[in-house]
Design an enzyme around this catalytic site. Structure first.
Site, short mmCIF file in Angstrom:
data_model
loop_
_atom_site.label_atom_id
_atom_site.label_comp_id
_atom_site.label_asym_id
_atom_site.label_seq_id
_atom_site.Cartn_x
_atom_site.Cartn_y
_atom_site.Cartn_z
N SER A 80 36.48 39.31 39.25
CA SER A 80 37.51 38.91 38.42
C SER A 80 37.52 37.65 37.75
O SER A 80 36.88 37.29 36.67
CB SER A 80 38.55 38.72 39.81
OG SER A 80 40.11 38.89 38.28
N HIS A 97 37.46 43.17 36.58
CA HIS A 97 39.06 43.22 36.04
C HIS A 97 39.67 42.55 34.84
O HIS A 97 39.26 41.64 34.01
CB HIS A 97 40.03 42.80 36.96
CG HIS A 97 40.65 41.84 38.30
ND1 HIS A 97 41.21 41.86 39.72
CD2 HIS A 97 40.11 43.25 39.17
CE1 HIS A 97 40.99 42.04 40.25
NE2 HIS A 97 40.21 43.53 39.93
N ASP A 110 42.17 41.51 45.99
CA ASP A 110 41.12 42.78 46.07
C ASP A 110 39.99 42.58 46.31
O ASP A 110 38.96 41.99 45.88
CB ASP A 110 41.49 43.27 44.60
CG ASP A 110 41.07 44.77 43.91
OD1 ASP A 110 41.07 45.18 45.06
OD2 ASP A 110 40.27 44.97 42.80
#
Length: 413
Positions: free
Chosen positions: A225, A252, A348
């Site tokens: 991310s 992401h 995540d």
């Protein structure tokens, strides 16, 4: 209340500068200490105001945002710079160029919103958490642990994987130090943004395994991310074109950005890199990036592994989500998968890493010292799920060696 976080807002539009200032004005511990209408004026104000964080537009007169970032990095290596980008092909390309030049992260300008207040809310929602984490000043109490993620409709379940025939065990890789609370080698003290460990976890200490790692690897799975575009570039640049396995990646990013990012990686790395498409068959030496707003899921058709894009609800507030991809990889590949969690905010990937590890797969996490934000990898390490914790500049070589050694061992047997 902790120390104030000072922010410099750089944008040539008076309206956008006002929008950002208003969005940040109600945020706890954040103070806008100045504004600038172009990158040239920003250089002087940076030295004068010494901001903790800078928001930077891309298209500006006299000195654009990309040039401004390059100039800034000659004198200030670590000030976080958050680019303010449009959600378009041109905006995505420029944002990726800015990240390559040294920008830390980005947010997208609001589009298709009904009012100024909705625009302010959209900017505040996306920008404020990044400022808190990247500044390193705000230490928020750890949020309560979420319950185990229940797979959404259309996302793969955590059912036990099919056994991989003929996968023998081998010597275990170097373990992480097993002391409770141990910090991985080369890592700095805990940073803001690192997610808490799971209940009962001994941070830094790997959980017991059901299988012995070290066997054949048939797929690499990578999640990232914040800071991920630069980290992924550095990893993939050092993976050779003859790597004998496919690579699936969830970074992401919004739609459009993932396509531009895949094209950029395809030009700058030895691998064939594409944005994943529905029905694509996985091929060795190819890397597939989950498209923005779609989960990447795998399924089998005969002897082929195909990509299925899912519009199932976001997980961990993310779509694509690393957890969804990791669970899917675990269901199909089990112990012959190798997963890597790179820099990123939040947690995540932790849930999916647990499913992978229960299936016998191995997990690598980027270390704290080389991460922009040690949230996602820190969550995996804190939950005792990482077999290896390595600095960014050692990850590619480790992955290549691990694939080669696992396949050589399988052939020898």
């Amino acid at each position: 209340m902790g120390p104030m976080i000072s922010v410099l807002v750089v944008d040539d539009s008076v309206v956008v500068r006002r929008l950002i200032v208003d969005a940040l004005s109600g945020a706890d511990q954040i103070e806008v200490v100045g504004t600038a209408s172009n990158g040239l004026l920003a250089q002087a104000k940076i030295d004068q105001l010494k901001p903790d964080v800078i928001t930077m537009d891309i298209e500006m007169p006299q000195m654009d945002g990309i040039t401004a970032v390059r100039e800034l990095r000659k004198r200030h290596k670590r000030i976080p710079v958050i680019m303010f980008s449009t959600l378009s092909a041109a905006g995505a390309a420029s944002t990726l160029e800015a990240l390559a030049a040294g920008a830390t992260d980005y947010v997208t300008k609001p589009s298709n919103v009904g009012s100024v207040n909705e625009s302010i809310k959209a900017v505040r929602t996306e920008l404020v958490p990044k400022i808190y984490v990247l500044s390193g000043k705000r230490r928020m109490s750890a949020p309560p642990m979420p319950p185990p993620a229940r797979p959404s409709a259309g996302a793969p379940s955590a059912a036990p994987p099919r056994p991989i025939p003929g996968r023998p065990g081998a010597a275990s890789p170097r373990p992480i130090p097993g002391r409770p609370g141990a910090t991985p080698p080369g890592a700095a003290p805990a940073r803001p943004g690192a997610a808490p460990a799971g209940p009962g976890a001994r941070p830094g200490s790997p959980a017991p395994r059901r299988t012995t790692p070290g066997g054949r690897i048939d797929i690499l799975a990578i999640g990232s991310s914040t800071g991920g575009p630069d980290a992924l570039t550095k990893v993939l640049q050092h993976i050779p074109a003859d790597i004998s396995v496919p690579i699936v990646i969830t970074q992401h990013m919004p739609p459009v950005f993932t396509k531009m990012f895949a094209e950029r990686l395809d030009r700058s790395t030895p691998l064939r890199v594409v944005e994943a498409g529905d029905g694509m068959e996985l091929n060795p030496s190819w890397a597939y990036i989950a498209p923005g707003d779609k989960h990447l899921v795998l399924h089998r058709r005969g002897t082929s592994t195909l990509i299925q894009l899912s519009s199932a609800p976001p997980e961990n507030s993310c779509r694509p989500a690393v957890d969804v991809m990791f669970r899917s990889v675990a269901a199909l590949y089990g112990a012959s998968a190798y997963a890597t969690v790179l820099t990123g905010m939040g947690h995540d990937g932790r849930g999916g890493a647990k499913v992978l590890r229960d299936a016998g797969a191995e997990i690598l996490a980027q270390d704290e010292a080389s991460s922009v934000v040690w949230g996602m990898p820190g969550a995996v390490v804190g939950a005792g799920l990482a077999d290896e914790v390595l600095p960014l500049d050692r990850i590619a070589a480790h992955l290549v060696n691990r694939v080669k050694s696992g396949r050589s061992a399988a052939v020898a047997r």
